[in-house]
Enzyme design. Structure first.
Site, PDB file in Angstrom:
ATOM      1  N   TRP A 103       0.818  -1.215   0.000  1.00  0.00           N
ATOM      2  CA  TRP A 103       0.000   0.000   0.000  1.00  0.00           C
ATOM      3  C   TRP A 103       0.849   1.261   0.000  1.00  0.00           C
ATOM      4  CZ3 TRP A 103      -4.455  -0.280  -2.030  1.00  0.00           C
ATOM      5  CH2 TRP A 103      -5.180  -1.478  -1.951  1.00  0.00           C
ATOM      6  N   ASP A 173      -1.814   6.856   6.094  1.00  0.00           N
ATOM      7  CA  ASP A 173      -2.919   6.020   5.598  1.00  0.00           C
ATOM      8  C   ASP A 173      -3.315   5.059   6.716  1.00  0.00           C
ATOM      9  OD1 ASP A 173      -4.638   4.194   4.497  1.00  0.00           O
ATOM     10  OD2 ASP A 173      -3.325   3.599   2.845  1.00  0.00           O
ATOM     11  N   LYS A 197     -13.051  -0.990   6.714  1.00  0.00           N
ATOM     12  CA  LYS A 197     -12.367  -1.901   7.637  1.00  0.00           C
ATOM     13  C   LYS A 197     -12.846  -1.616   9.059  1.00  0.00           C
ATOM     14  CE  LYS A 197      -9.036  -1.712   4.065  1.00  0.00           C
ATOM     15  NZ  LYS A 197      -8.804  -3.069   3.635  1.00  0.00           N
TER      16      LYS A 197
END
Lengths: 361, 361
Positions: A103, A173, A197
């Site tokens: 990511w 993030d 999430k």
């Protein structure tokens, strides 16, 4: 009606059953108003009340300082990978990025299209099994900000510390770790998190931005991607994703009822301890991550023999333990144990792992 | 449980009650799988099945030719205002835009930031009460495309014809008119529509794009805004708004059950005839739009005396007729009568309007 399963999906992920029950009860008729939240004008008193309460509950949970804006946006974390440089980098600017996995590399790749990216540190030297200590970081003097990924959802690598980047804005993030425990928001310039999430359903991304970082968007930044436009319009420059915002608000209320983030920290700590202990005590399962850098939320593990993967997953599914297959890029298994995954799910997984090892070990 | 109201909101708008009931029934347990659609991985067989069926049903409803991609994106029509020039204009290119009201002007303003916009025709000369005929249009030879707004949600102005723009790609914001009747998609290069009127809940925008228009994005177009990336990844470059996609799919099934778009055309035609007839026959209510250019979906009207607005709205609300207040920029009233607003709602509104006129006329 069938039994609800235990869902270890990395995202979109499990939601608290109590929240789904509330949403179900009022799906056709919100609080006696005769219509669904999905059918409300985003500018109606009712929806504005829902939206404001959600923001306030999130602010309370994270103790967000008053000089930060909380934005409810669309496009997920992947859109933020462009939106951040478009808002903070200026024309031909430079930023520091820390590479700790898939990511963070996606964020680096997208930012590189808008300016110079200095990869100030990389976990590559550790095969992405450990986070480089801050003494190894090569921060640059002219960086507009420093970006990192506190939790790598695929790799299962998590920072248990907040980097010190001096007076540079720290950008994080937090898609797969936000709300899992208390956080000192004042250490950050900008935090972003895809909802699917630990916040709510997909289709929503939350951005928490220090106000002095507003108003710096590139002249060709799309209006919809300009943080200052979203901030000036209470995240309603156009129609927001109202149902996702509402459902996230229900989750914030649920988190408060659980005792807030201190309580979630205790529960999440207990969950991750149990699962890693089961892995470490076994001969069959292994997790490769440096112990201090193990993720609380995403626990990847491998079986000693790949040929056991299929029977392991099949047996898990029979027992109502779903979505344990690891990401296609790394293989093996992964258990995502976000806030909405109860301790009982981890207990059931640990018991199954022991049972399976006895049979196949 | 209270009675469901009749909801004339311009968007987010009414949804079919049968669709909400299905969503409610399976909110915690989709088809016996033990989890909510919101909790499914977007890459699971179950969700991919939901997504593919939704796309196929939409293709069938609109008879979308096989050389068009159907994309399920985020950010609403307002994000498309930037995304279209970023994908189709090239560096310093030029496009023709038709100005028929507030939404087309917003599209013009945003496109002007990315290249040259030629306003080829404007309804301004008609005080935005009529659409300039094609004989008045000044199309330019070098336009990359021609953009128009087939239905102006605020003004209540609608094209009952499709412009002929030769071999230029015709681009249309169909947010508030898509699926209200059959459409010849082959006449268009690109159609876009925010979901929250005739498609589903907010947080989703549908783009139907002819394949030869893919792959032309500006070098600095954010990856998430590049149509070709979305097309290559089945609208799953990152996590899509899964619940909105699912709910839209339920609405496409519902539309098929109603008899498809020919049936919706008959019903919507009957609804708009009744409402405009009631307005035109009265001494109290007026609609200013040129009769041939009146919107089927958004019917603005004024009372002869503004001081009657408040009692009119109060009486409507008492009768369960909600969200009739006109847009703040134009005042008066507006009844949005999208697909999910039943003919019975229009009957109830027309009856109330007559009753009110008798008392106050």
């Amino acid at each position: 009606m069938s039994k609800r399963v235990f869902n270890f999906c990395a995202g979109p992920a499990a939601l608290p059953e109590a929240v789904l029950q509330t949403a179900q009860a009022e799906l056709l008729d919100w609080q006696g108003k005769g219509l669904s939240v999905m059918e409300m004008s985003h500018r109606s008193d009712e929806f504005v009340g829902i939206a404001e309460r959600a923001e306030q509950d999130l602010r309370d949970l994270l103790a967000v300082p008053s000089d930060y804006k909380v934005l409810f946006l669309q496009g997920g974390a992947s859109q933020q990978f462009a939106q951040i440089p478009l808002n903070l980098l200026g024309e031909g600017g430079s930023a520091d990025y820390i590479d700790t996995g898939i990511w963070s590399r996606k964020a680096i790749e997208e930012a590189s299209r808008y300016g110079h990216v200095n990869v100030a540190a990389s976990a590559k030297g550790y095969d992405y099994f450990a986070i480089p200590g801050q003494n190894e970081w090569q921060l640059s003097a002219d960086a507009a900000y420093v970006h990192y990924t506190p939790n790598e959802t695929i790799g299962g690598l998590e920072f248990n510390w907040i980097p010190d980047v001096g007076d540079k804005p720290l950008v994080a993030d937090m898609s797969s770790t936000i709300l899992s425990r208390p956080l000192d928001v004042s250490r950050f310039g900008l935090i972003y998190a895809g909802a699917q999430k630990n916040i709510g359903p997909s289709g929503l991304v939350v951005v928490i931005i220090r106000e002095d970082l507003l108003g710096k968007a590139h002249s060709r930044c799309p209006t919809m991607l300009d943080y200052s436009v979203a901030a000036a319009n209470g995240s309603m420059y156009n129609t927001p994703p109202t149902f996702a915002w509402y459902l996230s608000g229900l989750i914030f209320q649920w988190l408060r009822e659980q005792g807030g983030l201190e309580a979630m920290q205790r529960i999440n700590d207990a969950k991750q301890r149990k699962l890693y202990a089961a892995i470490d005590a076994s001969e069959l399962y292994t997790n490769p991550i440096n112990v201090a850098d193990r993720s609380w939320m995403n626990v990847p593990f491998r079986l000693a023999d790949d040929r056991l993967d299929k029977p392991f997953l099949a047996g898990a599914e029979e027992r109502g333990l779903l979505n344990l297959k690891g990401h296609r890029s790394v293989g093996g298994m992964r258990a995502s144990i976000y806030n909405a995954v109860p301790e009982a799910a981890v207990d059931a997984l640990v018991a199954y792992m022991a049972e399976f090892e006895k049979q196949h070990g």
